[in-house]
Design a protein around this motif. Structure first.
Motif, PDB file in Angstrom:
ATOM      1  N   PHE A  43       0.872  -1.170   0.000  1.00 52.79           N
ATOM      2  CA  PHE A  43       0.000   0.000   0.000  1.00 52.79           C
ATOM      3  C   PHE A  43       0.910   1.222   0.000  1.00 52.79           C
ATOM      4  N   TYR A  44       0.615   2.202  -0.855  1.00 48.50           N
ATOM      5  CA  TYR A  44       1.390   3.436  -0.831  1.00 48.50           C
ATOM      6  C   TYR A  44       0.469   4.642  -0.804  1.00 48.50           C
ATOM      7  N   ARG A  45       0.994   5.709  -0.209  1.00 46.22           N
ATOM      8  CA  ARG A  45       0.282   6.976  -0.112  1.00 46.22           C
ATOM      9  C   ARG A  45       1.293   8.087  -0.397  1.00 46.22           C
ATOM     10  N   ILE A  46       0.929   8.996  -1.295  1.00 47.29           N
ATOM     11  CA  ILE A  46       1.809  10.103  -1.669  1.00 47.29           C
ATOM     12  C   ILE A  46       1.003  11.397  -1.560  1.00 47.29           C
ATOM     13  N   LYS A  47       1.623  12.432  -1.009  1.00 45.71           N
ATOM     14  CA  LYS A  47       0.991  13.751  -0.969  1.00 45.71           C
ATOM     15  C   LYS A  47       1.918  14.747  -1.664  1.00 45.71           C
ATOM     16  N   LEU A  48       1.336  15.495  -2.602  1.00 40.12           N
ATOM     17  CA  LEU A  48       2.043  16.558  -3.308  1.00 40.12           C
ATOM     18  C   LEU A  48       1.481  17.901  -2.854  1.00 40.12           C
ATOM     19  N   ASP A  49       2.316  18.927  -2.875  1.00 37.20           N
ATOM     20  CA  ASP A  49       1.806  20.255  -2.516  1.00 37.20           C
ATOM     21  C   ASP A  49       1.151  20.915  -3.736  1.00 37.20           C
ATOM     22  N   ASP A  50       0.790  22.170  -3.619  1.00 32.58           N
ATOM     23  CA  ASP A  50       0.072  22.856  -4.698  1.00 32.58           C
ATOM     24  C   ASP A  50       0.936  23.139  -5.934  1.00 32.58           C
ATOM     25  N   THR A  51       2.254  22.910  -5.836  1.00 32.72           N
ATOM     26  CA  THR A  51       3.150  23.062  -6.989  1.00 32.72           C
ATOM     27  C   THR A  51       3.580  21.704  -7.544  1.00 32.72           C
ATOM     28  N   GLU A  52       2.896  20.643  -7.125  1.00 33.28           N
ATOM     29  CA  GLU A  52       3.155  19.263  -7.568  1.00 33.28           C
ATOM     30  C   GLU A  52       4.493  18.714  -7.093  1.00 33.28           C
ATOM     31  N   HIS A  53       5.025  19.261  -5.992  1.00 32.65           N
ATOM     32  CA  HIS A  53       6.235  18.709  -5.387  1.00 32.65           C
ATOM     33  C   HIS A  53       5.840  17.696  -4.320  1.00 32.65           C
ATOM     34  N   VAL A  54       6.548  16.580  -4.279  1.00 31.37           N
ATOM     35  CA  VAL A  54       6.278  15.539  -3.282  1.00 31.37           C
ATOM     36  C   VAL A  54       6.610  16.083  -1.897  1.00 31.37           C
ATOM     37  N   ARG A  55       5.686  15.875  -0.961  1.00 30.35           N
ATOM     38  CA  ARG A  55       5.914  16.288   0.425  1.00 30.35           C
ATOM     39  C   ARG A  55       6.013  15.096   1.360  1.00 30.35           C
ATOM     40  N   THR A  56       5.149  14.073   1.152  1.00 32.66           N
ATOM     41  CA  THR A  56       5.229  12.876   1.981  1.00 32.66           C
ATOM     42  C   THR A  56       4.978  11.643   1.123  1.00 32.66           C
ATOM     43  N   VAL A  57       5.603  10.555   1.526  1.00 31.63           N
ATOM     44  CA  VAL A  57       5.358   9.260   0.900  1.00 31.63           C
ATOM     45  C   VAL A  57       5.443   8.199   1.992  1.00 31.63           C
ATOM     46  N   ARG A  58       4.498   7.274   1.950  1.00 28.85           N
ATOM     47  CA  ARG A  58       4.476   6.172   2.913  1.00 28.85           C
ATOM     48  C   ARG A  58       4.165   4.891   2.166  1.00 28.85           C
ATOM     49  N   LEU A  59       5.000   3.883   2.387  1.00 31.21           N
ATOM     50  CA  LEU A  59       4.788   2.546   1.842  1.00 31.21           C
ATOM     51  C   LEU A  59       4.652   1.582   3.004  1.00 31.21           C
ATOM     52  N   GLU A  60       3.688   0.678   2.886  1.00 32.92           N
ATOM     53  CA  GLU A  60       3.504  -0.344   3.916  1.00 32.92           C
ATOM     54  C   GLU A  60       3.207  -1.662   3.228  1.00 32.92           C
ATOM     55  N   ARG A  61       4.037  -2.662   3.533  1.00 32.58           N
ATOM     56  CA  ARG A  61       3.846  -3.992   2.947  1.00 32.58           C
ATOM     57  C   ARG A  61       3.046  -4.879   3.891  1.00 32.58           C
ATOM     58  N   THR A  62       2.467  -5.923   3.326  1.00 31.51           N
ATOM     59  CA  THR A  62       1.656  -6.843   4.123  1.00 31.51           C
ATOM     60  C   THR A  62       2.474  -7.605   5.148  1.00 31.51           C
ATOM     61  N   ASP A  63       3.797  -7.672   4.980  1.00 32.33           N
ATOM     62  CA  ASP A  63       4.634  -8.336   5.982  1.00 32.33           C
ATOM     63  C   ASP A  63       4.996  -7.402   7.136  1.00 32.33           C
ATOM     64  N   GLY A  64       4.471  -6.157   7.108  1.00 30.94           N
ATOM     65  CA  GLY A  64       4.695  -5.211   8.202  1.00 30.94           C
ATOM     66  C   GLY A  64       5.804  -4.205   7.944  1.00 30.94           C
ATOM     67  N   ALA A  65       6.606  -4.374   6.892  1.00 25.79           N
ATOM     68  CA  ALA A  65       7.667  -3.414   6.591  1.00 25.79           C
ATOM     69  C   ALA A  65       7.044  -2.073   6.202  1.00 25.79           C
ATOM     70  N   VAL A  66       7.602  -0.989   6.743  1.00 27.58           N
ATOM     71  CA  VAL A  66       7.093   0.365   6.494  1.00 27.58           C
ATOM     72  C   VAL A  66       8.261   1.261   6.121  1.00 27.58           C
ATOM     73  N   LEU A  67       8.039   2.129   5.153  1.00 25.81           N
ATOM     74  CA  LEU A  67       9.005   3.163   4.783  1.00 25.81           C
ATOM     75  C   LEU A  67       8.237   4.464   4.642  1.00 25.81           C
ATOM     76  N   GLU A  68       8.665   5.491   5.381  1.00 24.42           N
ATOM     77  CA  GLU A  68       8.006   6.783   5.330  1.00 24.42           C
ATOM     78  C   GLU A  68       9.067   7.860   5.151  1.00 24.42           C
ATOM     79  N   LEU A  69       8.839   8.752   4.169  1.00 23.87           N
ATOM     80  CA  LEU A  69       9.775   9.820   3.859  1.00 23.87           C
ATOM     81  C   LEU A  69       9.047  11.157   3.804  1.00 23.87           C
TER      82      LEU A  69
END
Length: 178
Positions: A43-69
């Motif tokens: 599962f991934y979630r990405i948020k961009l600001d009003d200028t289309e620049h990435v501000r947050t990204v979160r990945l979560e796998r079914t095995d519990g591994a998580v990466l958030e930037l």
């Protein structure tokens, strides 16, 4: 950009299926997607600001591994412990494996002229091992619906996109399921 779309892709190598939803307003863009691969669900979630620049990204796998930037929108990144990630300095976009959605991020943000390549420093996220590294990539608009993508180690593909710059066909890797 104004967008409210659901997109589905089939991964070809390896076999996968993806369901993604993009909602974009004048204020921001929010993207949520789920990918099922032979080895994991992601599962991934990405948020961009009003200028289309990435501000947050979160990945979560079914095995519990998580990466958030987190990004300041100007190319400085930190992890979920607020530790700076200097290797990603000046990366404005991300590229997540295994999804073609993130190919749209630099396409949305830039002005394009036919046959004029543009170089991008990307934060390349590998969903297989949940790591991130810097990746230099080049996109060249060939016509209204095609871009040449050039990546690391000589990788090159002609990507077909729709009017919203969402991938329709990424030869050998992804095809859209309408």
């Amino acid at each position: 950009m104004s967008l409210d779309r659901t997109i589905r892709w089939r991964g070809l190598d390896p076999a996968s299926i993806e369901h993604c939803h993009v909602i974009s307003t004048e204020r921001d863009t929010r993207i949520r997607g789920t990918i099922i691969t032979p080895n994991y669900g992601l599962f991934y979630r990405i948020k961009l600001d009003d200028t289309e620049h990435v501000r947050t990204v979160r990945l979560e796998r079914t095995d519990g591994a998580v990466l958030e930037l987190f990004s300041d929108g100007a190319g400085d990144w930190s992890d979920d412990r607020a530790e700076p990630l200097p290797a990603l300095r000046h990366c404005l976009d991300i590229d997540i494996w295994p999804t073609p959605l993130t190919n749209s991020l630099p396409l949305w943000r830039c002005q394009w002229t036919i046959d004029q390549p543009q170089r991008f420093a990307m934060a390349w996220i590998d969903g297989d091992d949940m790591t991130v590294k810097r990746s230099e990539q080049i996109y060249t608009r060939l016509d209204a619906t095609h871009f040449r993508f050039q990546g690391a180690e000589g990788f090159e593909r002609i990507i077909e996109v729709d009017a919203d710059f969402l991938v329709v066909d990424y030869p050998g890797l992804f095809t859209r399921q309408d």
